[in-house]
Enzyme design. Structure first.
Site, PDB file in Angstrom:
ATOM      1  N   PRO A  30      -1.999  -7.997   4.599  1.00  0.00           N
ATOM      2  CA  PRO A  30      -3.117  -7.147   3.956  1.00  0.00           C
ATOM      3  C   PRO A  30      -3.484  -5.998   5.083  1.00  0.00           C
ATOM      4  CG  PRO A  30      -3.427  -9.509   3.714  1.00  0.00           C
ATOM      5  CD  PRO A  30      -2.359  -9.437   4.812  1.00  0.00           C
ATOM      6  N   TYR A  31      -4.179  -5.008   4.433  1.00  0.00           N
ATOM      7  CA  TYR A  31      -4.708  -4.153   5.413  1.00  0.00           C
ATOM      8  C   TYR A  31      -6.191  -3.971   4.938  1.00  0.00           C
ATOM      9  CZ  TYR A  31      -6.501   0.412   7.048  1.00  0.00           C
ATOM     10  OH  TYR A  31      -7.153   1.453   7.671  1.00  0.00           O
TER      11      TYR A  31
END
Lengths: 71, 71, 71, 71, 71, 71
Positions: free
Chosen positions: D2-3
């Protein structure tokens, strides 16, 4: 007309390197999708190593603590 | 509740101009979509001309090389 | 040359309303900072109410649970 | 993988606080969605109070004019 | 470890074209800045032409009204 | 008043999981920085696996080709 945002840690990226990133991404979008280079926008954000986390730790700590040169 | 991000090149935008952008965008969202000004967030990012590319070149180079005042 | 990203919850924003947002933001940047409308990019993101949180709750839940019309 | 991008006003956030934010978000994504911490990226942006608007005003003005400590 | 966000209008970009964009940007960052491809993240956002403005108008309107194929 | 954007691949994240992410991030910002939960905005973007690249490949290809469950 595309908009591209490149985010990297701040560590002495030179103006020449930035120019190469901008040219490279713009060419890639023209070659792959036929996008118009004249209206392709590329924005590079340089982020302090304290403010960038990977693996649950700030990059600054990963480098200091583990001798790992995460890039 | 909207979130608006305005990104421009860094070149002496004054505090008064920033205030006008924030007020203007907030009003526009209230007038157009009925959004609540109290929870409308506007964030202005000022980006160095070396880090902003247009037409495959950094803005700094476009201005220097071509005498063009790209804005 | 500015890039503006407007993020709102998805709830039947019409094409005419989107056009008004795009025109309004573009005009504001030209009037306030002298930005060139021809290269001003505005991108509107519509986000599902399940995916937008305010006050620690998804907007969908705030509306359902409290009869509050958060916008 | 994820970012996560956390944007807050710039006001003396310490390196220890940043580390806690990075660890906390990374743990939350692992616990909630089974995301791999090793490839979870968290980027913290600190924004000048002149550049952050809420309620149609820059945060700097809200604080000065109203004695309100908006956070 | 870089994060790159590519935003284009949604108009039938194929999976193969997306793969080429991802590979191209990742290679460019490795070649230019020595970034590690294994942790380079690239996210492509496809945006409806109603939601993308250029020159003060939605792309959908520019194309319809002027016969211009803005890309 | 913080703004947090969480980007993950789209793969059946439930409404309950989204609610947990929103609550968790909002709590973390209140506990760590004293941020006001009432004005903390969290936006979750779910991205198709074709549109998310890691290691130079779309996530969809990494999973198919290598039997690796990148998350």
């Amino acid at each position: 007309m595309p908009y591209v945002n490149i985010r990297v840690t701040r560590e002495g990226v030179s103006a020449a390197q930035k120019a190469r990133l901008i040219a490279g991404v713009t060419d890639l979008l023209a070659a792959t999708l036929g996008k118009n280079p004249a209206t392709t926008v590329v924005v590079i954000d340089e982020v302090d190593p304290d403010n960038w986390g990977i693996g649950g730790l700030p990059v600054a700590d990963v480098r200091a603590g583990q001798g790992k040169d995460v890039r």
